[in-house]
Design an enzyme around this catalytic site. Structure first.
Site, short mmCIF file in Angstrom:
data_model
loop_
_atom_site.label_atom_id
_atom_site.label_comp_id
_atom_site.label_asym_id
_atom_site.label_seq_id
_atom_site.Cartn_x
_atom_site.Cartn_y
_atom_site.Cartn_z
N ARG A 81 32.36 35.70 41.85
CA ARG A 81 32.80 36.57 40.76
C ARG A 81 31.73 36.63 39.67
O ARG A 81 31.23 35.61 39.23
CB ARG A 81 34.11 36.05 40.15
CG ARG A 81 34.53 36.90 38.98
CD ARG A 81 35.98 36.79 38.68
NE ARG A 81 36.29 37.57 37.49
CZ ARG A 81 37.46 37.60 36.92
NH1 ARG A 81 38.46 36.90 37.44
NH2 ARG A 81 37.67 38.33 35.86
N ARG A 90 36.80 43.05 40.78
CA ARG A 90 36.39 41.65 40.85
C ARG A 90 36.52 41.12 42.27
O ARG A 90 37.40 41.52 43.03
CB ARG A 90 37.15 40.77 39.87
CG ARG A 90 38.64 40.62 40.03
CD ARG A 90 39.52 41.55 39.21
NE ARG A 90 39.15 41.79 37.84
CZ ARG A 90 39.71 41.18 36.80
NH1 ARG A 90 40.62 40.27 36.97
NH2 ARG A 90 39.34 41.50 35.59
N ASP A 93 40.16 37.03 41.37
CA ASP A 93 40.77 36.67 40.10
C ASP A 93 41.84 35.64 40.42
O ASP A 93 42.65 35.85 41.32
CB ASP A 93 41.40 37.93 39.47
CG ASP A 93 42.07 37.62 38.13
OD1 ASP A 93 41.50 36.85 37.35
OD2 ASP A 93 43.15 38.18 37.87
N ASP A 95 44.71 33.37 38.48
CA ASP A 95 45.39 33.12 37.21
C ASP A 95 46.51 32.10 37.38
O ASP A 95 47.15 32.05 38.43
CB ASP A 95 46.03 34.41 36.68
CG ASP A 95 44.99 35.45 36.30
OD1 ASP A 95 43.88 35.06 35.93
OD2 ASP A 95 45.30 36.65 36.40
#
Ligand code: ADP
Ligand code: MG
Length: 292
Positions: A81, A90, A93, A95
Site C-alpha cells: 500500500r 488502494r 485497507d 481497519d
C-alpha cells in the site's frame, strides 16, 4: 482474549489475492476465528476507480487496540500500500471495525469504526461473521441492490474451480481417497465416505405395491471437500422453511470457501455438523425435506 473485527478492502492489482494475503497475515496477529465471504463493492466516495473486494475477519488477539492498528498498518505497507488520496484506490485497507466493547475517540483511532452503519461494504461482510450485524443489515439498510454482492466461487480463482472439478471427477470413480499436493507441500485430500453411510443424494422409499419407486422427500447435502465446515450465522433453525436456493454454510479447505447451498425450496430437517467441525468428503451435512 479480546475479539476484534477487522474490515479489509482492495481495488488494485489482484484484489482477491490481496484480501486473501491480508487474511493470512492476520493469522500472525491473533487467532482468526471467522472469515466472511468476499464481496464485490462499488467504489465509495470517489467513483471513478475499480470495484473493491471486501471481507471481514474476527480476530482473537492479545494486542491492545493501538498496537493492533500499528500491526494492520505494517501489513498494509508490506502488501504494497502506498499513500493516495482520501477514498482513493488502494492495494489493501485494513481497519479495526470494533474491539470488544472498547470505545476510543482519538484523532488517529476511532473504535468502533464510524463507517460500519453507513457502508454496506463494511456491514455486509461483518454480518456474515457476527449475527448482531445481520439483524441490522436486514432491518435498516437501504442500499441500491448490486452495490455490494458476494463473490461467486468461480470468480475467485482458478484453484477453486479446479478443486470442484476434481471433486466431481473423484465422485465418478471408485477411488477411496485421493491426495493432491503442490510444491510447497500444501495438500488436499478427498476421501470417500464410509460405506454404509447415507448413499446417494436422495433416499428412496420402500417399493410401492405397484412396483414403482417413489422418491422420498429428504435430500442429503454432503460435503464435497475435506475441510472445515462453517455454518451461516445465524444458523437456520431445524424446521425452518427454506425458500429457493439458500447458502447454509461452506467447507473451507486450503483457505478456499466452498459454499454449501440447498437448491430449491424445502424444510430443514437436520443439521448434522457443528460450526468449525472437520468434515470428510461425502459426509452428510444437512437434510432437507422437499415440498412435494
Ligand atoms: P480509510 O480506512 O478511512 O479509507 P485510511 O486507511 O487511509 O483511510 O486511514 C486513515 C487513518 O484512519 C489512519 O491513519 C488511521 O490512523 C485512522 N483510523 C481511525 N480509526 C481507525 C480504525 N478503527 N481502523 C483503522 N484506521 C483508523
Ligand atoms: Mg483504513
Amino acid at each position: 482474549m479480546p475479539i476484534a473485527a477487522i474490515g479489509l478492502g482492495s481495488n488494485q492489482g489482484d484484489a482477491v489475492a490481496n484480501v486473501q494475503r491480508a487474511i493470512e497475515r492476520l493469522r500472525e496477529v491473533g487467532k482468526v476465528t471467522a472469515v466472511s465471504r468476499l464481496y464485490r463493492s462499488a467504489p465509495y466516495g470517489v467513483r471513478e476507480q475499480p470495484d473493491f473486494i471486501n471481507a471481514a475477519v474476527l480476530l482473537d488477539t492479545s494486542l491492545p487496540p493501538r498496537a493492533l492498528l500499528q500491526k494492520l498498518q505494517a501489513i498494509e505497507k508490506d502488501l504494497g500500500r502506498r499513500p493516495t488520496y482520501r477514498w482513493g484506490p488502494r492495494v489493501i485497507d485494513a481497519d479495526i471495525l470494533y474491539y470488544d466493547e472498547a470505545r476510543i475517540d482519538e484523532p488517529d483511532l476511532v473504535v468502533p469504526h464510524p463507517g460500519i452503519q453507513q457502508r454496506q461494504f463494511v456491514l455486509a461482510p461483518l454480518a456474515d461473521i457476527d449475527s448482531r450485524y445481520a439483524d441490522q443489515l436486514r432491518s435498516g439498510y437501504t442500499a441500491e441492490s448490486g452495490e455490494c454482492t458476494p463473490l461467486m466461487l468461480e470468480e475467485r480463482d482458478d484453484l477453486a474451480v479446479r478443486l470442484r472439478r476434481l471433486a466431481k471427477t473423484f465422485d465418478e470413480t471408485d477411488l477411496i481417497s485421493l491426495r493432491v499436493s503442490d510444491e510447497a507441500g500444501n495438500a488436499i485430500e478427498l476421501h470417500r465416505a464410509a460405506r454404509g453411510g447415507v448413499e446417494g443424494a436422495q433416499r428412496e422409499s420402500p417399493e410401492l405395491s405397484d412396483g414403482k419407486r417413489e422418491s422420498a422427500s429428504v435430500d442429503v447435502i454432503k460435503a464435497n471437500l475435506v475441510g472445515i465446515a462453517h455454518l451461516v450465522k445465524p444458523v437456520p433453525a431445524v424446521g425452518a422453511q427454506l425458500e429457493g436456493d439458500r447458502e447454509l454454510g461452506y467447507v473451507e479447505a486450503l483457505g478456499i470457501r466452498n459454499p454449501v447451498v440447498a437448491r430449491g425450496a424445502g424444510r430443514l430437517v437436520s443439521v448434522l455438523v457443528d460450526d468449525g467441525q472437520a468434515v470428510e468428503y461425502g459426509q452428510p451435512l444437512f437434510e432437507i425435506a422437499r415440498v412435494p
